[in-house]
Design an enzyme around this catalytic site. Structure first.
Site, short mmCIF file in Angstrom:
data_model
loop_
_atom_site.label_atom_id
_atom_site.label_comp_id
_atom_site.label_asym_id
_atom_site.label_seq_id
_atom_site.Cartn_x
_atom_site.Cartn_y
_atom_site.Cartn_z
N SER A 1 -7.50 13.65 -6.39
CA SER A 1 -7.32 13.05 -5.17
C SER A 1 -7.68 14.01 -3.97
O SER A 1 -8.33 13.51 -2.96
CB SER A 1 -5.65 12.96 -4.92
OG SER A 1 -5.36 12.57 -3.61
N LYS B 1 -1.72 17.01 -2.07
CA LYS B 1 -2.15 15.66 -2.34
C LYS B 1 -1.18 15.05 -3.39
O LYS B 1 -1.33 14.18 -4.49
CB LYS B 1 -3.36 15.70 -3.29
CG LYS B 1 -4.45 16.16 -2.48
CD LYS B 1 -4.78 15.70 -1.13
CE LYS B 1 -5.17 14.20 -1.08
NZ LYS B 1 -5.25 13.70 0.44
N ARG C 1 2.36 17.10 -8.69
CA ARG C 1 1.61 16.05 -9.22
C ARG C 1 0.85 16.72 -10.47
O ARG C 1 0.34 17.70 -10.37
CB ARG C 1 0.81 15.48 -8.22
CG ARG C 1 0.00 14.28 -8.56
CD ARG C 1 -0.83 13.96 -7.29
NE ARG C 1 -1.32 12.46 -7.78
CZ ARG C 1 -2.36 11.68 -6.84
NH1 ARG C 1 -2.07 12.17 -5.70
NH2 ARG C 1 -2.69 10.75 -7.57
N1 LIG Z 1 4.49 6.52 -0.73
C1 LIG Z 1 3.59 6.91 -1.78
N2 LIG Z 1 4.11 7.28 -2.93
C2 LIG Z 1 3.15 7.86 -4.02
N3 LIG Z 1 2.09 8.38 -3.48
C3 LIG Z 1 1.66 8.18 -2.10
C4 LIG Z 1 2.46 7.67 -1.32
N4 LIG Z 1 1.83 7.51 -0.33
C5 LIG Z 1 0.67 7.94 -0.31
N5 LIG Z 1 0.56 8.45 -1.65
C6 LIG Z 1 -0.53 9.12 -2.25
O1 LIG Z 1 -0.40 10.55 -2.05
C7 LIG Z 1 -1.70 11.13 -2.01
C8 LIG Z 1 -1.76 11.86 -0.82
O2 LIG Z 1 -0.97 12.97 -0.74
P1 LIG Z 1 -0.72 13.76 0.56
O3 LIG Z 1 -0.03 13.12 1.64
O4 LIG Z 1 0.19 14.99 -0.13
O5 LIG Z 1 -2.19 14.44 0.92
S1 LIG Z 1 -2.22 15.72 1.93
O6 LIG Z 1 -2.32 17.03 0.89
O7 LIG Z 1 -1.32 15.86 2.98
O8 LIG Z 1 -3.71 15.39 2.20
C9 LIG Z 1 -2.80 9.89 -2.05
O9 LIG Z 1 -3.10 10.03 -3.43
P2 LIG Z 1 -4.57 9.45 -3.91
O10 LIG Z 1 -4.61 8.03 -3.47
O11 LIG Z 1 -4.48 9.28 -5.37
O12 LIG Z 1 -5.57 10.32 -3.31
C10 LIG Z 1 -2.06 8.81 -1.49
O13 LIG Z 1 -2.52 7.72 -1.88
#
Ligand SMILES: Nc1ncnc2c1ncn2[C@@H]1O[C@H](COP(=O)(O)OS(=O)(=O)O)[C@@H](OP(=O)(O)O)[C@H]1O
Length: 459
Positions: free
Chosen positions: A271, A162, A263
């Site tokens: 998240s 996340k 994070r």
């Molecule tokens: N480009 C970009 N920049 C910053 N943050 C972003 C971006 N794209 C996705 N997100 C936010 O990252 C969260 C998802 O993280 P992951 O992709 O690592 O999730 S996972 O572990 O693979 O399921 C998830 O956070 P939350 O919305 O707070 O849940 C996404 O919204």
């Protein structure tokens, strides 16, 4: 006699000393006879010693040199000599033979070492490696490995879950980094997240199962990088180390690159909670619920509020078993750095990924030695009406003490152990509760909700 004694000094010095002892003009037939006589005398002395079972320091050393034994046998002889004890002729004879054999074996081993790209035992080359046929791969895993080639990722995006890992992985794949293939009805997200090391059922299939998913990456259209971006790997440093180490016989350390995005841990928990509530809502009653989803459920199957979850489940699990919590970054990173070396790990800040994504991409490009283009997409946002976009004071009070100390420990560790040179230094302190979507939305948790923007600071 002194000069003659020089002749039987260690082999590396022998030529020089011979020249010094017998300058060309003086090197007469008579001198040659002296040398030959000395050789014969020494040989006789040696023969005598071996039959009388007695060896002294000087005769042993001279025999060693005169009869051309290897340097290691010289070392062996000098070790023996310190004891000035008796040896049986058979054991001494045997030692000498073994030394010759050892040298032969050593020479053979030297010529057997990989010399070309086709002979890649112990070397990860664009992710493709061959493995030793006798290796056992995986802790507790007992299958024997055959001689077929292993193809393992040479970049692992190890977390945190996340922390925007999908956005980073998508960008890398978009630039031609090779991703895993999926088989037998596996969900499509297994292309990004192979879940080999963190899911026991898959892990116990053995390293061939893992390699199979990347074999296409090592063909004619071989890619420079092969990526597995399973963010739960953050908790599995030891397993990953052991498997790579055994499969590649230590050679992986020079080639494997690790990337981790960190994070703020409470936002990460929010998240992850959102992720599960989102997916649970999409499931029907017959779907199997993944183990990791169970802890937000009451026994009757209803979903607990984030407040409740924080105050009970999270508090208990982090207190009792901190190493099972991804948010205890300092401890996980210490383990990774210890096993792989700090310079092989690029630590990125989620806050930077969000606020200055081009800077984060620059760091990754520098770390990989690439010039990948384009930007991060918004990936894996899990938008829904039920998404928590802020948290209550109640939840915050339950969680902050759990992470506060560990965050400090993380900053200290990163300060004391600088990473690769393109990494942010000093690593920035986490911004307080940064949820990915800025717009305010529904709060599932009770209590007074803080305004996201008003509360922003650093912890
Ligand atoms: N480009 C970009 N920049 C910053 N943050 C972003 C971006 N794209 C996705 N997100 C936010 O990252 C969260 C998802 O993280 P992951 O992709 O690592 O999730 S996972 O572990 O693979 O399921 C998830 O956070 P939350 O919305 O707070 O849940 C996404 O919204």
């Amino acid at each position: 006699m002194d000069e003659q004694w020089h002749i039987i000094s260690p082999r590396s010095r022998r030529l020089v000393l011979m020249r010094d002892a017998f300058p060309r003009s003086n090197f007469t037939r008579k001198s040659l006879h002296h040398v030959l006589a000395l050789v014969v005398v020494t040989a006789v002395v040696m023969l005598h010693n071996s039959t009388s079972n007695v060896v002294t320091m000087n005769t042993s050393a001279s025999a060693t040199t005169l009869f051309g034994t290897s340097l290691s046998s010289e070392a062996h002889a000098s070790q023996d000599s310190t004891e000035t004890t008796s040896h049986s002729s058979s054991s001494r004879g045997k030692t000498k033979t073994e030394n010759w054999e050892d040298e032969g074996e050593r020479r053979e081993k030297r010529t057997r070492r990989p010399t070309s790209s086709n002979d890649t035992i112990g070397i990860i080359r664009n992710g493709a490696v061959s493995r030793p046929k006798y290796s056992k791969i995986g802790a507790g895993y007992s299958k024997l490995i055959n001689t077929k080639k292993l193809v393992l990722p040479n970049v692992l995006l190890i977390g945190a879950q996340k922390a925007g890992t999908s956005a980073v992985a998508d960008w890398l794949y978009h630039n031609g980094v090779c991703k895993a293939k999926i088989f037998d009805g596996e969900p499509t997200h297994y292309e990004k997240e192979v879940h080999f090391f963190d899911e026991d059922v898959r892990y116990h299939e053995g390293v061939e199962f893992y390699s199979h998913r990347f074999e296409h990456c090592a063909g004619k259209t071989r890619k420079k990088y092969i990526l597995d971006a399973t963010p739960r790997y953050l908790l599995f440093s030891k397993r990953i180390h052991d498997v790579y180490n055994q499969a590649l016989q230590g050679g992986f350390k020079k080639k494997l690159k690790l990337i981790v995005v960190l994070r703020e841990p409470i936002s990460r928990e929010v998240s992850w909670y959102n992720h599960r509530t989102y997916r649970l809502a999409l499931m029907n009653s017959t779907d199997q619920i993944h183990e990791s989803y169970r802890d937000i459920l009451y026994t009757n199957g209803t979903i607990m509020s984030f407040d409740e979850y924080s105050e009970t489940v999270l508090k208990e699990s982090i207190t009792e078993n901190p190493l099972n919590s991804p948010g205890i970054y300092s401890e996980h990173l210490k383990s990774w750095a210890n096993l792989f070396g700090r310079k092989r790990i690029l630590v990125l800040s989620y806050d930077e990924l969000q606020s200055k994504p081009s800077k984060a991409r620059w760091r990754i490009n520098r770390f990989l030695g690439t010039k990948y283009k384009g930007g991060f997409n918004k990936s894996n946002t899990k938008e829904s009406d039920n998404k928590i976009r802020d948290i209550s004071i109640r939840a915050r009070e339950a969680l902050e003490p759990l992470f506060k100390e560990m965050n400090e420990e993380l900053y200290k560790f990163l300060r004391d152990h600088p990473g690769p040179q393109m990494e942010q230094n000093p690593f920035p302190r986490f911004k307080k509760i940064v949820l990915a979507t800025a717009k305010k939305g529904k709060h599932l948790s009770e209590g007074t909700c803080c305004s996201h923007t008003a509360e922003c600071g650093t912890v």
